[in-house]
Design an enzyme around this catalytic site. Structure first.
Site, mmCIF file in Angstrom:
data_model
loop_
_atom_site.group_PDB
_atom_site.id
_atom_site.type_symbol
_atom_site.label_atom_id
_atom_site.label_comp_id
_atom_site.label_asym_id
_atom_site.label_seq_id
_atom_site.Cartn_x
_atom_site.Cartn_y
_atom_site.Cartn_z
ATOM 1 N N ASP A 1 17.743 6.696 143.281
ATOM 2 C CA ASP A 1 17.764 7.927 142.484
ATOM 3 C C ASP A 1 18.093 7.620 141.024
ATOM 4 O O ASP A 1 18.590 6.538 140.687
ATOM 5 C CB ASP A 1 18.826 8.872 143.083
ATOM 6 C CG ASP A 1 18.585 10.327 142.760
ATOM 7 O OD1 ASP A 1 17.681 10.629 141.949
ATOM 8 O OD2 ASP A 1 19.312 11.169 143.307
ATOM 9 N N ASP B 1 13.378 18.285 144.143
ATOM 10 C CA ASP B 1 14.553 18.801 144.844
ATOM 11 C C ASP B 1 14.265 20.188 145.408
ATOM 12 O O ASP B 1 15.106 20.764 146.096
ATOM 13 C CB ASP B 1 15.759 18.865 143.901
ATOM 14 C CG ASP B 1 16.450 17.509 143.788
ATOM 15 O OD1 ASP B 1 16.134 16.611 144.593
ATOM 16 O OD2 ASP B 1 17.305 17.353 142.885
HETATM 17 C C1 GLA Z 1 19.455 14.203 143.135
HETATM 18 C C2 GLA Z 1 18.390 13.987 144.201
HETATM 19 C C3 GLA Z 1 18.794 14.671 145.471
HETATM 20 C C4 GLA Z 1 20.123 14.139 145.947
HETATM 21 C C5 GLA Z 1 21.160 14.279 144.854
HETATM 22 C C6 GLA Z 1 22.443 13.577 145.225
HETATM 23 O O1 GLA Z 1 19.508 15.519 142.761
HETATM 24 O O2 GLA Z 1 17.158 14.448 143.753
HETATM 25 O O3 GLA Z 1 17.807 14.506 146.460
HETATM 26 O O4 GLA Z 1 19.958 12.800 146.306
HETATM 27 O O5 GLA Z 1 20.710 13.751 143.614
HETATM 28 O O6 GLA Z 1 23.383 13.671 144.237
#
Ligand code: GLA
Length: 781
Positions: free
Chosen positions: A516, A586
């Site tokens: 990420d 997300d």
């Molecule tokens: C980001 C990612 C999510 C999750 C969060 C965790 O927003 O896109 O899928 O992994 O971080 O903090």
């Protein structure tokens, strides 16, 4: 594939396209043609540009005769504060009186160019800018030589094609341009493959002067297209609504999208397309440029005074220092032209990515069904809770659990601990290795989340190595999501990250890593680089990131790295070589996801797009949709779950299990099917007049495997008293008989293409239908 006629015309040609440029007056490299394959181009048939005395004029066949080509710098400019009494730098002879009869000349302002240089007759935007040692910023590029390389010459770090690609023979054309003053030369590269519908271009700058210079925002490709009318289409949005389709008429002036924050970003994909105003999924010309790169970029189209559009894509916010003799190579751009609308464009791109870019092993083993802990538990993760989530996941068909954020150090929320990558001992007393063992005993594979590029100010790593953070001395660092960014231009940081990630992967035996990246850059300076090189930081960072990912994927070929950046904030071809799956957004609401997935499939094949079933009410928009629609929204993509099965009803769990089973059964076939969007913002139906009896926002697509065709139809909002939706299924074989598996109804392929099948998902909002058509043997001898 590459033919060169009398040393003056370069023709790159395969079954999909011709791309032709040529040397005008033995000096200037002009763009001549791009589109459907042609035999040849007779330049006499090209439009003659208008002439007007105010336009810049370079006399024809005067090579070396004018002041521009002499390379003689005279006395140069005075030092700061100096003055030479306004001495004219040009000789009077070079300035023709406007009313005098004009000898034949070239105006760079009119010439369609392959790689324009600004400031010596060209007033449109150049493909780059250079600040020379004397402070001047005008460049001119003239043709020097060419070379046909019988292979894939590609930039070292940004090479796109995998070694064992399936695109047939590859050739590269290198054309050298140089500034007649002797300061720079630029090699333009064109890579063509026998079976690739895509042309790859990039540029390499060489400082041929005696002094250092500054190179600004070099484009990877620039191309002047025929006059429109055109519309421009881009993919953009924001966090949780990435890659929506944005389409607008292109008028005089310009249009540009890009990012300046060191990542491709949620706001726009590194892509821009020009299309006929009437173009849709099946019809019309489309010319698109893409950048295989993950950092700041700009894609733009400038429309000049004669309505000629200049399309280009390349770096943005790059200010590179080149010492005498030093070189710089741009990332690679992809150029694709379609005569069959956006469907044709996507087809070309999907095929190119599948056969040329996505690592073969992941094509042969499409992604597992994942259950991810994020929406199920957020930061409340522990060994026991993860184990029970895995069990619940297994019972609804998941094969692999991904432990998301919250497992390390003191991480309880998003304000601390990034950089301190050791399992929290209280919550994970057996460590990741112990958890992974326990999962494997339950029949589940293990994967975990990391955000390796980041560091929390509240972390041991940041306290120990404050110099490892991107920063500008004297400037307060701006936080985003309470975090700072590690300086990947530093070798010791890269080594540290490779080591840390490798140890965790090795110890746990994980087969999946969610990589990420949750913030864009600010104060992007490096304590590691000299003053002159601060403008290179964002680009060097991306090269550093690629190096880390390259080494990790080489060391752990069996680990799938899922790309993520706050969802789809860094989803691009630069990372695709390392990340065969992306967490595309997300946004997990099924209805919102339709639009995101629709836009994403313009550039990416479906198996790359991570799309999970989540609970209701949905966590982002609070919408309640039924399990069927949530499953069918995810099914054609890289399927998985983002929920706690224990919190779901028995009925929902059964539906999820059925969805996972179906995905597991079909995924291998899906990843070789042709993906086709049938209904949505770009379909012919939507471009025409909407009828009052049509529900808004309908989407449909299909996966066409030849003998098996899988059709997905979604209807977000119902409408009162409407006729049933009949969905046209283009591209099937006329005369062949296809049988609908669910009902046994038989259809001729021609009928499917003309009028289609009835897809009726029943009453209510947020409904969807899945249909499988099987080609029967009836038509075969
Ligand atoms: C980001 C990612 C999510 C999750 C969060 C965790 O927003 O896109 O899928 O992994 O971080 O903090």
């Amino acid at each position: 594939m590459i033919s060169v006629e009398s040393g003056e015309q370069f023709h790159l040609k395969n079954d999909s396209f011709s791309y032709i440029c040529g040397v005008v007056d033995r000096r200037f490299l002009a763009h001549l043609y791009w589109g459907a394959p042609v035999r040849e181009i007779d330049p006499r048939g090209l439009p003659r540009p208008a002439t007007a005395s105010y336009l810049t004029r370079i006399p024809l066949s005067m090579e070396g005769a004018g002041v521009s080509g002499s390379g003689d710098r005279g006395e140069g400019y005075p030092e700061a504060g100096g003055d030479r009494g306004g001495r004219a730098p040009l000789s009077a002879d070079a300035l023709a009186a406007p009313e005098a009869p004009q000898p034949p000349a070239v105006s760079l302002d009119l010439l369609p160019q392959e790689y324009p240089a600004w400031g010596t007759g060209e007033q449109r935007e150049g493909a780059f800018a250079v600040v020379y040692a004397d402070g001047s910023e005008a460049s001119r590029l003239e043709y020097r030589e060419f070379e046909v390389i019988p292979d894939a010459a590609e930039p070292e770090f940004l090479g796109l094609l995998r070694q064992e690609h399936e695109l047939g023979r590859v050739e590269t054309l290198r054309i050298r341009l140089a500034d007649p003053r002797g300061d720079i030369s630029v090699d333009l590269y064109y890579l063509i493959a026998e079976r690739a519908p895509v042309l790859i271009r990039w540029a390499r700058f060489i400082n041929t002067s005696e002094a250092a210079l500054t190179l600004i925002d070099p484009a990877s490709a620039s191309v002047d297209l025929p006059v429109g009318p055109w519309e421009v289409l881009t993919l953009g949005g924001a966090w949780s609504r990435e890659r929506h389709i944005l389409r607008t008429p292109l008028a005089f002036g310009g249009y540009s999208v890009g990012s300046r924050g060191g990542a491709t970003g949620h706001q726009s994909a590194p892509f821009l397309a020009l299309c006929d105003p009437a173009a849709d999924e099946e019809h019309g010309r489309v010319y698109a440029v893409l950048l295989a790169y993950s950092g700041s970029f700009e894609a733009r189209c400038e429309v000049d005074q004669f309505e000629v559009p200049r399309l280009s894509i390349g770096l943005q916010r790059y200010r590179g220092h080149l010492e005498a003799g030093e070189c710089f190579e741009t990332p690679v751009a992809l150029l694709v032209s379609s005569r069959s609308g956006f469907g044709g464009m996507s087809d070309d791109l999907h095929r190119f990515l599948r056969e040329g870019v996505i690592p073969k092993r992941w094509r042969e083993a499409p992604p597992k069904v994942v259950i991810n802990s994020w929406e199920a538990m957020y930061f409340q993760v522990s060994h026991d809770r993860t184990l029970s989530l895995a069990r619940g996941g297994r019972d609804i068909g998941a094969e692999l659990l991904v432990l998301d954020d919250g497992w390390f150090s003191r991480r309880r929320d998003d304000r601390s601990s990034l950089g301190d990558w050791w399992p929290n001992e209280e919550r994970f007393p057996l460590g990741l290795a112990g958890l992974a063992d326990a999962l494997r005993e339950e029949g589940m594979e293990f994967g975990f989340w990391m955000e390796p590029e980041m560091v929390s100010p509240e972390s041991d790593l940041c306290r120990e190595h404050p110099e490892w953070v991107l920063q500008i001395p004297g400037r307060e660092p701006t936080l985003a999501r309470s975090q700072l960014i590690l300086d990947l231009t530093r070798e010791e940081v890269r080594e540290y990250l490779i080591d840390t990630v490798s140890t965790l992967l090795r110890d746990s035996g994980a087969s999946y890593l969610k990589w990420d990246m949750n913030r864009n850059m600010s104060e992007a300076g490096s304590l590691n680089l000299s003053r002159e090189r601060q403008g290179e930081v964002m680009h060097r960072y991306i090269l550093g990131l690629y190096e880390i990912l390259r080494r990790l994927t080489e060391a752990f070929p069996g680990v799938l790295i899922e790309g993520c950046a706050g969802g789809g904030g860094r989803m691009d071809y630069g990372l695709l070589r390392y990340c065969p799956r992306f967490w595309a957004s997300d946004q997990t609401d099924a209805i919102e996801r339709l639009e995101i997935n629709y836009g994403t499939t313009l550039l990416f094949p479906p198996e790359v797009i991570g799309s999970h079933v989540s609970t209701v009410p949905n966590h982002q928009v609070r919408r309640i949709t039924d399990a069927e629609t949530r499953v069918l929204t995810s099914l054609p993509f890289s399927f998985g779950f983002e929920l706690d099965p224990a919190q779901e009803s028995e009925e929902e769990r059964l539906r999820y299990l059925e969805g996972a089973r179906r995905f597991r059964e079909l995924r291998q076939r899906f990843s070789s099917c042709r993906f086709r969007r049938l209904l949505g913002p770009l379909s012919p139906e939507s471009r025409g007049r909407r009828l009052s009896g049509e529900p808004a926002g309908e989407v449909a697509w299909m996966l066409d495997g030849g003998d098996e065709v899988f059709i997905f139809y979604y209807r977000p909002l119902t409408r009162s008293n409407v006729r049933p939706r009949r969905l046209r299924i283009p591209g099937l074989t006329a005369g062949a008989i296809y049988q609908e598996q669910e009902t046994g109804i038989r259809y001729d392929g021609a009928l499917l293409g003309q009028v289609g099948i009835v897809v009726e998902p029943g009453p209510g909002d947020y409904r969807s239908t899945f249909v499988t058509l099987i080609r029967t043997g009836a038509d075969r001898p």
